[in-house]
Design a protein around this motif. Structure first.
Motif, PDB file in Angstrom:
ATOM      1  N   LEU A  48     -13.770-139.870  56.298  1.00  0.00           N
ATOM      2  CA  LEU A  48     -14.247-139.817  57.682  1.00  0.00           C
ATOM      3  C   LEU A  48     -13.817-138.549  58.392  1.00  0.00           C
ATOM      4  N   GLY A  49     -12.675-137.994  58.000  1.00  0.00           N
ATOM      5  CA  GLY A  49     -12.146-136.823  58.699  1.00  0.00           C
ATOM      6  C   GLY A  49     -12.549-135.500  58.101  1.00  0.00           C
ATOM      7  N   ALA A  50     -13.425-135.514  57.106  1.00  0.00           N
ATOM      8  CA  ALA A  50     -13.845-134.282  56.435  1.00  0.00           C
ATOM      9  C   ALA A  50     -15.326-134.021  56.689  1.00  0.00           C
ATOM     10  N   ARG A  51     -15.917-133.199  55.870  1.00  0.00           N
ATOM     11  CA  ARG A  51     -17.337-132.880  56.039  1.00  0.00           C
ATOM     12  C   ARG A  51     -18.175-134.136  55.812  1.00  0.00           C
ATOM     13  N   ARG A  52     -19.415-134.086  56.267  1.00  0.00           N
ATOM     14  CA  ARG A  52     -20.253-135.282  56.224  1.00  0.00           C
ATOM     15  C   ARG A  52     -20.429-135.824  54.812  1.00  0.00           C
ATOM     16  N   ALA A  53     -20.659-134.952  53.841  1.00  0.00           N
ATOM     17  CA  ALA A  53     -20.902-135.405  52.478  1.00  0.00           C
ATOM     18  C   ALA A  53     -19.704-136.131  51.890  1.00  0.00           C
ATOM     19  N   ALA A  54     -18.503-135.847  52.395  1.00  0.00           N
ATOM     20  CA  ALA A  54     -17.300-136.499  51.867  1.00  0.00           C
ATOM     21  C   ALA A  54     -17.293-137.992  52.158  1.00  0.00           C
ATOM     22  N   SER A  55     -17.999-138.408  53.193  1.00  0.00           N
ATOM     23  CA  SER A  55     -18.024-139.828  53.547  1.00  0.00           C
ATOM     24  C   SER A  55     -19.142-140.586  52.850  1.00  0.00           C
ATOM     25  N   ASP A  56     -19.980-139.874  52.081  1.00  0.00           N
ATOM     26  CA  ASP A  56     -21.064-140.549  51.370  1.00  0.00           C
ATOM     27  C   ASP A  56     -20.497-141.561  50.379  1.00  0.00           C
ATOM     28  N   MET A  57     -21.258-142.607  50.132  1.00  0.00           N
ATOM     29  CA  MET A  57     -20.894-143.623  49.153  1.00  0.00           C
ATOM     30  C   MET A  57     -21.719-143.401  47.897  1.00  0.00           C
ATOM     31  N   LEU A  58     -21.063-143.368  46.735  1.00  0.00           N
ATOM     32  CA  LEU A  58     -21.712-143.083  45.467  1.00  0.00           C
ATOM     33  C   LEU A  58     -21.651-144.325  44.591  1.00  0.00           C
ATOM     34  N   LEU A  59     -22.811-144.871  44.279  1.00  0.00           N
ATOM     35  CA  LEU A  59     -22.901-146.105  43.490  1.00  0.00           C
ATOM     36  C   LEU A  59     -23.414-145.772  42.092  1.00  0.00           C
ATOM     37  N   PRO A  60     -22.628-146.074  41.057  1.00  0.00           N
ATOM     38  CA  PRO A  60     -23.055-145.757  39.692  1.00  0.00           C
ATOM     39  C   PRO A  60     -24.373-146.431  39.332  1.00  0.00           C
ATOM     40  N   ARG A  61     -25.274-145.644  38.736  1.00  0.00           N
ATOM     41  CA  ARG A  61     -26.541-146.182  38.248  1.00  0.00           C
ATOM     42  C   ARG A  61     -26.398-146.662  36.800  1.00  0.00           C
ATOM     43  N   THR A  62     -25.429-146.095  36.094  1.00  0.00           N
ATOM     44  CA  THR A  62     -25.198-146.437  34.701  1.00  0.00           C
ATOM     45  C   THR A  62     -23.896-147.200  34.582  1.00  0.00           C
ATOM     46  N   ASP A  63     -23.582-147.682  33.385  1.00  0.00           N
ATOM     47  CA  ASP A  63     -22.308-148.386  33.241  1.00  0.00           C
ATOM     48  C   ASP A  63     -21.156-147.395  33.329  1.00  0.00           C
ATOM     49  N   LEU A  64     -19.967-147.892  33.639  1.00  0.00           N
ATOM     50  CA  LEU A  64     -18.826-147.039  33.939  1.00  0.00           C
ATOM     51  C   LEU A  64     -18.345-146.246  32.730  1.00  0.00           C
ATOM     52  N   THR A  65     -18.467-146.785  31.531  1.00  0.00           N
ATOM     53  CA  THR A  65     -18.066-146.037  30.339  1.00  0.00           C
ATOM     54  C   THR A  65     -18.977-144.839  30.131  1.00  0.00           C
ATOM     55  N   ARG A  66     -20.280-145.047  30.335  1.00  0.00           N
ATOM     56  CA  ARG A  66     -21.245-143.967  30.156  1.00  0.00           C
ATOM     57  C   ARG A  66     -21.185-142.943  31.288  1.00  0.00           C
ATOM     58  N   LEU A  67     -20.649-143.347  32.426  1.00  0.00           N
ATOM     59  CA  LEU A  67     -20.601-142.428  33.569  1.00  0.00           C
ATOM     60  C   LEU A  67     -19.646-141.271  33.315  1.00  0.00           C
TER      61      LEU A  67
END
Length: 469
Positions: free
Chosen positions: A197-216
């Motif tokens: 929240l205290g950094a640049r806008r992109a830092a607050s983005d939420m990133l949801l894996p599209r693939t499984d975690l091992t493959r990520l």
């Protein structure tokens, strides 16, 4: 190649993979040992009833710079591998006036937060003023406390309303620290807010894996290491670590590993110039405790780290997967949920796996996360799944969700350490030459997150690279 320092990395979780990549990129020989058959540690793919699932649903943040940099280094396109969403806290219950809808627009910081606050639904004027007051005060303090306290105490100190605490701060705290606000470290929580929240806008983005975690990350990391001459040994559990011989003119002692069930192509004893112990904390303490040293200082340093590890307490994370008709689809990729243990409504976030992966096999599959709730599985997995199904039916106002076609509960009882105020976490201080720990439980600004694991693995590898040339 014989003159090139040879490093062993024990543990193929995110910390171990980050360490192995860092060493391989520096031209070092790397052998990565993983006791399991799948890379990823506590963030990995598992096979259940013929399905590939994750052992827990994760949200990464745009603030995870080390993880994003590592993904790029190993050839993973983060924009393809993960769905990037603006900061949000959206409840389906907003339709019944019980929830809230907070969605940040894609504007420069801090305008994105200001506009999101002004547009937020479900919050009163008092709630919005309280949120603005807290954010301003945290920035003014430099996101730093003189004395750590609980998150709940911090929120009370800044007169946060009950509704705002329940709908915004408590869910964020549990999601980030996996520790309830009444027991969670306010300073670590502020660290996370500072970098998002205290950094640049992109830092607050939420990133949801599209693939499984091992493959990520873990598998591409192993491929990166293998392409540079490194070796990966799955299903190889290390039984003991011991000091080996010493190279002439080299201040760093060599280390010997003994494997429990060595593969046919391996010797029972293997020597390395350095070892990074990137297992879970309890396994690391067990292995450290078996090392015998002639040097009293090294023995004392090892003892301090073992004591710090043994003092850690742990929190569970449970994920409930529910399969519905393939045409079942939420209006958004994920929602926050109002949990109410009294009604067996344990879910805190729900994810539409069909939307995230785009894989037809995932259509109609919902994943519901229960963090820091040790009592959630007290009545058994079937009762938990039934309670969550009823919760989804009420929250999403879809009665059909009461009856999933299939369900599975996956619980990691020791998913993370309990991130409490003033916690003295283990570190690498005064460890013998050529030996380092790596893991999300080590001392650092972050709680037990994927970013914390990656940062730790990179730091341990870089420390050894400076020590052994």
């Amino acid at each position: 190649m014989d003159a090139t320092p040879h490093y062993a990395v024990i543990g193929g979780g995110w910390a171990g993979c980050a360490a192995a990549v860092t060493l391989a990129a520096a031209g070092r020989r790397v052998s990565l040992f993983e006791a399991g058959r799948t890379l990823g540690g506590r963030a990995r793919r598992i096979e259940v009833d013929g399905r590939s699932l994750d052992n827990g649903q994760h949200i990464l943040l745009g603030a995870y710079r080390a993880t994003l940099k590592l993904l790029k280094q190993i050839g993973v396109n983060a924009d393809e591998a993960m769905l990037r969403l603006p900061l949000q806290m959206r409840y389906p219950e907003i339709e019944t006036q019980d929830g809230m809808d907070f969605l940040a627009p894609r504007l420069p910081a801090p305008l994105h937060l200001l506009l999101a606050l002004l547009r937020a639904k479900g919050l009163t004027r008092e709630d919005k003023l309280a949120l603005a007051r807290f954010s301003s005060a945290a920035r003014w303090m430099g996101w730093t406390l003189n004395d750590d306290c609980s998150v709940l105490e911090l929120l009370e100190r800044f007169d946060q309303t009950e509704r705002l605490t329940r709908l915004m701060w408590a869910p964020l705290c549990v999601a980030a620290l996996n520790t309830p606000p009444e027991r969670a470290s306010a300073q670590v929580f502020l660290n996370v807010l500072r970098d998002s929240l205290g950094a640049r806008r992109a830092a607050s983005d939420m990133l949801l894996p599209r693939t499984d975690l091992t493959r990520l990350l873990p598998q591409p990391a192993a491929d990166f290491v293998g392409a540079r001459g490194g070796k990966l040994y799955l299903g190889q559990s290390v039984a003991a670590i011991s000091p080996g011989s010493t190279r002439q003119g080299d201040a760093a002692a060599r280390w010997r590993l003994a494997l429990k069930n060595p593969a046919h192509e391996l010797d029972t004893d293997l020597e390395f110039d350095a070892v990074i112990l990137a297992t879970g904390p309890e396994t690391a303490a067990d292995l450290l405790g078996e090392i015998a040293f002639d040097d009293a200082n090294h023995e004392a340093a090892i003892g301090r780290q073992i004591d710090a590890i043994r003092a850690l307490q742990y929190e569970p994370i449970t994920t409930c997967y529910l399969q519905y008709d393939a045409d079942t689809r939420m209006a958004a990729p994920f929602y926050a949920l109002l949990d109410d243990p009294a009604q067996a409504a344990w879910g805190q976030f729900v994810f539409d796996r069909g939307q995230l992966s785009g894989n037809p096999a995932d259509a109609g599959l919902l994943a519901v996360v229960v963090s820091a709730a040790g009592n959630a599985i007290a009545d058994g997995h079937a009762a938990l799944a039934q309670g969550i199904a009823a919760q989804l039916a009420r929250s999403l106002q879809q009665p059909a969700l009461n009856s999933p076609q299939w369900s599975r509960v996956i619980s990691e009882k020791r998913a993370t350490f309990s991130c409490t105020p003033g916690l003295q976490r283990p570190d690498n201080e005064d460890l013998p030459p050529g030996l380092r720990l790596a893991g999300d439980y080590l001392a650092g600004d972050y709680p037990a997150t994927l970013e914390g694991a990656v940062l730790s693995g990179i730091a341990s590898a870089q420390s050894l690279l400076k020590q052994i040339t």
